[in-house]
Structure formats: structure tokens, C-alpha cells
Design an enzyme around this catalytic site. Sequence first.
Site, mmCIF file in Angstrom:
data_model
loop_
_atom_site.group_PDB
_atom_site.id
_atom_site.type_symbol
_atom_site.label_atom_id
_atom_site.label_comp_id
_atom_site.label_asym_id
_atom_site.label_seq_id
_atom_site.Cartn_x
_atom_site.Cartn_y
_atom_site.Cartn_z
ATOM 1 N N PRO A 145 107.179 -48.488 -36.162
ATOM 2 C CA PRO A 145 106.954 -49.132 -35.115
ATOM 3 C C PRO A 145 106.456 -48.404 -33.807
ATOM 4 O O PRO A 145 106.417 -49.168 -32.464
ATOM 5 C CB PRO A 145 107.899 -50.143 -34.470
ATOM 6 C CG PRO A 145 108.887 -50.422 -35.914
ATOM 7 C CD PRO A 145 108.775 -48.510 -36.200
ATOM 8 N N TYR A 146 107.151 -47.265 -33.445
ATOM 9 C CA TYR A 146 106.547 -46.410 -31.589
ATOM 10 C C TYR A 146 105.591 -46.339 -32.425
ATOM 11 O O TYR A 146 104.574 -46.389 -30.882
ATOM 12 C CB TYR A 146 107.352 -45.303 -32.015
ATOM 13 C CG TYR A 146 107.288 -44.314 -31.510
ATOM 14 C CD1 TYR A 146 107.949 -44.710 -29.851
ATOM 15 C CD2 TYR A 146 106.408 -43.262 -31.195
ATOM 16 C CE1 TYR A 146 107.152 -43.961 -28.490
ATOM 17 C CE2 TYR A 146 106.304 -41.945 -30.292
ATOM 18 C CZ TYR A 146 106.388 -42.527 -28.670
ATOM 19 O OH TYR A 146 106.382 -41.565 -27.906
ATOM 20 N N VAL A 147 105.106 -45.718 -33.401
ATOM 21 C CA VAL A 147 103.954 -45.524 -33.777
ATOM 22 C C VAL A 147 102.776 -46.364 -33.679
ATOM 23 O O VAL A 147 102.016 -46.152 -32.713
ATOM 24 C CB VAL A 147 103.367 -44.611 -34.870
ATOM 25 C CG1 VAL A 147 101.690 -44.477 -35.407
ATOM 26 C CG2 VAL A 147 103.668 -43.295 -35.684
ATOM 27 N N ARG A 154 108.745 -44.975 -22.377
ATOM 28 C CA ARG A 154 108.846 -45.184 -23.743
ATOM 29 C C ARG A 154 109.882 -45.369 -24.556
ATOM 30 O O ARG A 154 111.436 -44.992 -23.412
ATOM 31 C CB ARG A 154 108.139 -43.308 -23.456
ATOM 32 C CG ARG A 154 108.553 -42.813 -24.860
ATOM 33 C CD ARG A 154 108.140 -41.129 -24.977
ATOM 34 N NE ARG A 154 107.889 -41.167 -26.091
ATOM 35 C CZ ARG A 154 107.926 -39.555 -26.499
ATOM 36 N NH1 ARG A 154 108.215 -38.698 -25.448
ATOM 37 N NH2 ARG A 154 107.798 -38.561 -27.627
#
Length: 257
Positions: free
Chosen positions: A160-162, A96
Site C-alpha cells: 500500500p505504501y508503493v 509520509r
Amino acid sequence: MTDRQGLLTDRIALITGASSGIGAAQRGLFAREGAAVVVTARREERLAGLVDELRAQGARAAYVVADVTRSEDAVRAVEFTVERFGRLDAAFNKRRHGAGRTPLHLMDDPVYDDIMDTNVRGVFNCLRPEIAAMLASGAGGSIVNTSSTGGLVATPVAAPYVVSKHAVLGLTKGPAAEYGAHGIRVNAIAPGTTRSEMVADWFAQNPDAEELLHRATPQPRTAEPQEIAEAAAWLCSERASFVTGSTLVVDGGFTIL
């Protein structure tokens, strides 16, 4: 009455991202549930300490240092597992990386690339050798990928994480459909806010964030890593034998509102 048999008795499990947070909780739970575990991450000193702790408790455990954003490292981790314990029955893919709340229009290319390499490429790199090992054994297996609530809804983090966590769900459904006939199950977990080093850093940078998230969650608190680990252990077990291609949301109800 007989003693309860562990969920993962006699299974061989590989856990990536195991040096902290959910991954660290996972290796302890898997071992307590009867699995032999191989843990992998980039920090050797941390891994060695975790394995020593597991062995002191009577567990079968080993570690291999690997950065799964590198395909050769992911292959080496799986090969080590098979050489050490004879096969691979279960895998928990957890990497993550986020980028705070940097606005999309201000984000540099390297930030996007780093998020996608860690959160998507890392899962892809692990899936290939894990599936190959399970096919070779002929006994099937179970793989659990780590997405997040950001894979289901737009959360207050960098875009970008989503994107990356939505992609992990695609990397779950596709292989689940492709390899189900071979006895290989592929599922995902979507944790809500969970205490980890990364989340602690994010809370430190955004002092009001934890309270705001609690207000938006029916169970108004931050999850402990152990609670997420329990969900993944169930998915890896035979008690979830007809579950594949699914996403198990562990978020205290955050995404239902």
C-alpha cells in the site's frame, strides 16, 4: 559583486509535515533562501521551537497546528498563511506513512486506510486550498508534492505504501495540466532512502536494510534531509519556471539500476 539573492526571496511558503525529517530541513532552507514560511504539523511543541529558531535567525516565520488528513485542517493552514502574510506563493506537501514489510495478504484494512489517508488524502486535502489561494491571488505559484522511489518502482516496503506514492504522482500530473494556464506549477520529488524518524525506525526493525539499500545504490549512502530540501526549493523557485508535472528523483541513482 552583489550578494546572492535567495532562490525564494520575498516568496510566501507553506510547509506541511514540518516537525521532523525532510519537512524540518525544508523550513530552514526556505527561510535561508529568503521566503517567509508557515510550518504545519501535529506536534505544537516541536513547531513552536522550530519557529523560534527561525525568528532568532531573522526569518519571517509562523506555525499552525494541523493534521492534513483532515480537510478542514488543511484549509485552516492555508487560510492562516494568507491572513498572516497576504498570499501563498509556494507549498511543499510532505506527509509520509509506511507499514514496514507486512505481507499484503496479512495486512488489515485499517493499515491500508491509514497509509492512504496520510500519503494520498493528505496531499489531496492540501492541494485544494493551496490552488484556490493561488488562483485568488492571480499571481500563480508553485506546489511540490512528496512521493518517493516507491512511486516509481516497487521497493521493499508494504504494497500500500508503493500504491500511495504512485498516486501522489497522479495528484501531481493532473493538477499540473489543469492549472498550468493559470501560472500554477505542480511538481513532485521522489526521494530515495533519507534519514528521518520513520526511516530510523524502519532500519531499527530491519537491521540489514540500510546496508542492502546502499549496495543497490550507485551513490552508496543514505541521503540527508537537506539534500532533498534543496531539490524542492529549486522546484519552488523561478529557476524552474518552465517545469511542471515533473518528478525530480533524488535517490543517489537507486532507480536507474
